[in-house]
Design a protein around this motif. Sequence first.
Motif, PDB file in Angstrom:
ATOM      1  N   ALA A 358     -18.667  -8.029 -56.614  1.00 35.76           N
ATOM      2  CA  ALA A 358     -19.386  -7.676 -57.161  1.00 35.76           C
ATOM      3  C   ALA A 358     -20.312  -6.668 -58.613  1.00 35.76           C
ATOM      4  N   GLY A 382     -17.548  -9.127 -49.709  1.00 35.04           N
ATOM      5  CA  GLY A 382     -18.400  -7.646 -49.303  1.00 35.04           C
ATOM      6  C   GLY A 382     -18.612  -7.315 -50.673  1.00 35.04           C
ATOM      7  N   VAL A 384     -22.350  -5.559 -53.302  1.00 35.98           N
ATOM      8  CA  VAL A 384     -23.740  -5.809 -53.476  1.00 35.98           C
ATOM      9  C   VAL A 384     -23.725  -5.932 -55.080  1.00 35.98           C
ATOM     10  N   VAL A 444     -28.380 -14.016 -49.833  1.00 38.73           N
ATOM     11  CA  VAL A 444     -28.983 -12.922 -48.657  1.00 38.73           C
ATOM     12  C   VAL A 444     -28.902 -12.414 -50.309  1.00 38.73           C
ATOM     13  N   ASP A 482     -35.086  -5.233 -48.604  1.00 44.97           N
ATOM     14  CA  ASP A 482     -33.431  -5.106 -48.516  1.00 44.97           C
ATOM     15  C   ASP A 482     -32.750  -6.442 -48.519  1.00 44.97           C
ATOM     16  N   ALA A 483     -32.906  -7.215 -47.988  1.00 40.55           N
ATOM     17  CA  ALA A 483     -31.703  -8.529 -47.182  1.00 40.55           C
ATOM     18  C   ALA A 483     -33.053  -9.810 -46.970  1.00 40.55           C
ATOM     19  N   ARG A 537     -31.487  -7.597 -55.759  1.00 38.32           N
ATOM     20  CA  ARG A 537     -30.536  -7.271 -55.737  1.00 38.32           C
ATOM     21  C   ARG A 537     -29.590  -8.487 -54.723  1.00 38.32           C
ATOM     22  N   HIS A 539     -26.301  -9.523 -52.122  1.00 36.94           N
ATOM     23  CA  HIS A 539     -25.226  -9.483 -50.979  1.00 36.94           C
ATOM     24  C   HIS A 539     -24.257 -10.376 -51.003  1.00 36.94           C
ATOM     25  N   GLY A 541     -21.244 -10.864 -50.283  1.00 33.78           N
ATOM     26  CA  GLY A 541     -20.807 -11.042 -48.370  1.00 33.78           C
ATOM     27  C   GLY A 541     -21.534 -12.128 -47.464  1.00 33.78           C
ATOM     28  N   THR A 543     -23.114 -15.037 -49.301  1.00 33.62           N
ATOM     29  CA  THR A 543     -23.947 -15.783 -49.743  1.00 33.62           C
ATOM     30  C   THR A 543     -22.434 -16.776 -50.557  1.00 33.62           C
TER      31      THR A 543
END
Length: 552
Positions: A358, A382, A384, A444, A482-483, A537, A539, A541, A543
């Motif tokens: 990331a 993991g 972001v 995400v 956020d997600a 953002r 995410h 983990g 995706t």
Amino acid sequence: MTISVQRTGPGPLSPDATQYMVRMRDGVHLATDVYLPAGDIEPGPTVLTRLPYDKCGEYTFMPRIAAYFTARGYRMVVQDVRGKFRSEGETLLFVNEAYDGYDTLDWVINQPWSDGTVGMWGDSYYGYTQWAAASTGHPALKAMVPRVTGTRLGELPVPVPGRRTHDVEMSVHRFYPLSMFHDRDILDWAIDWTRRPLAAQVEEFFTAVGSRSASYDLWFPHPVSLRRFPAGSPFDAPAVPVLMTIGWWDNCAPWQWSDHRELQRRPGWARNEYLLLEAIDHENTSHFEPGVPASVDRMAARYLDPAIEFFDVFLRGADADIPRVRWQLANTGDPTLRSSPVWPPAAAYPLVWRLADAGETASGPAGGTLEPVSAAAAAPAGGVAVWTHDAADPVPSPVTDPFAFLREFPDERHLAERSDVLVFTAAPVTGPLDLAGPIRLDAVIGSDGPEMDLFVRLTDVAPDGATRLVARGQQTVLDPGDAFAVTIDLGHTGYRLPAGHALRLTLASSDAPEFVPAPGTGEHRWTAAETIPNQQRLHLGATRLTCTVLPC
């Protein structure tokens, strides 16, 4: 600022055609050219094309296409749609094509040169007019060949209550009614996509030409849902044998793949659907001849022969076996059409990659990594990844004309150098990897803004760094928070990744001016006068990239 407008009216009538003014049910007359085979006085099958781009003009070279069909024994009828060029009536997108198509079919079969069987052929809007005619269930329509088109062609993306995603607005969505469907002629002019509000420039255009566009006014500022198919959905009409030509690099392909999915849900249509999947863009430029503009004289065989073969079977009753699916594998140097009973080919299977690293994704071409995993996936990577979307400095579209993408077929490596583009690159493949089927990204995402556009591009990175597009997709997400889980459909492809090449995935929040950038404020994209940056953002983990590939 002065708006400069170039007006193109109808071209000279073809000496090979006879023009008729064909009466529609409401008394409006449509200009219609009839081309007949030389010396053929017996009734026979007809190919009908209804288009808004001038039946006599250079852009669609209809007289030369008609000569190709008539030389093979077909009568050809080419018509300016209502309100365009020599045809009477109001200039209005979409809404008159169903019943005008029905009435034209009625006229054709009552001519002495017609045997009562008609096929329809054409690209883009004149592919849409085929579906409009089919929606009426006219019994004379026996086959159709809609190319690079769709029943939802040009559909304006608007929020649907209860849904938080929709298509991203293309610049052409509102510009088409201001150029091709403003009045009878074609009006060439340019919007400055950096000068806001965009709607103010449209008003300047109306002042310059002294008239308004009914189609634009119906869509702005509060869109009216245009009744494209007043006789009912074409998919509810009796099934007609249909040859669907879809281009791997056609920017309108998502609408046609949507039609394909709908056809496959209807048993009658599914039995009558044939696919021709070509390595072309919307303007028929071939991947096997990149940079060479389409010319009917040079491309006639690949452009018209599949339609003639199709019509020979379904209009004339020829005894020939047409494969259900014919497709090209791009980047092989071999344009040969492969055949398959289904699409994707039965041997194809999903290959899944996860996204990793990331912290490196916005640091330049090296970026993060794509790591192949099983569909079940082990422990997810993991992190972001974060980037900033700024509508005042959007990620530039890589080509000047997205409809003719392969004329330029640009090296896109420079896009990976931007800090507002996330980059994930896989290891080079050790042997050829053949992509053949759908591609999607399950992601995400999040944003501090009221809406978020996500643009995803899958590219081929050569050993020398040259980077060229394989597939792409995009979505607008409302109130992402956020997600938010979103699936991006990157369409389908047939493409060979050679040994030593690598797949690269890039993500961004703009692609301008092909798509109108989100201003960051939540305001209407055409009325917003100001923009503000948004932090986006991804995410990692959660995706996954999924491609459909063939066994080695």
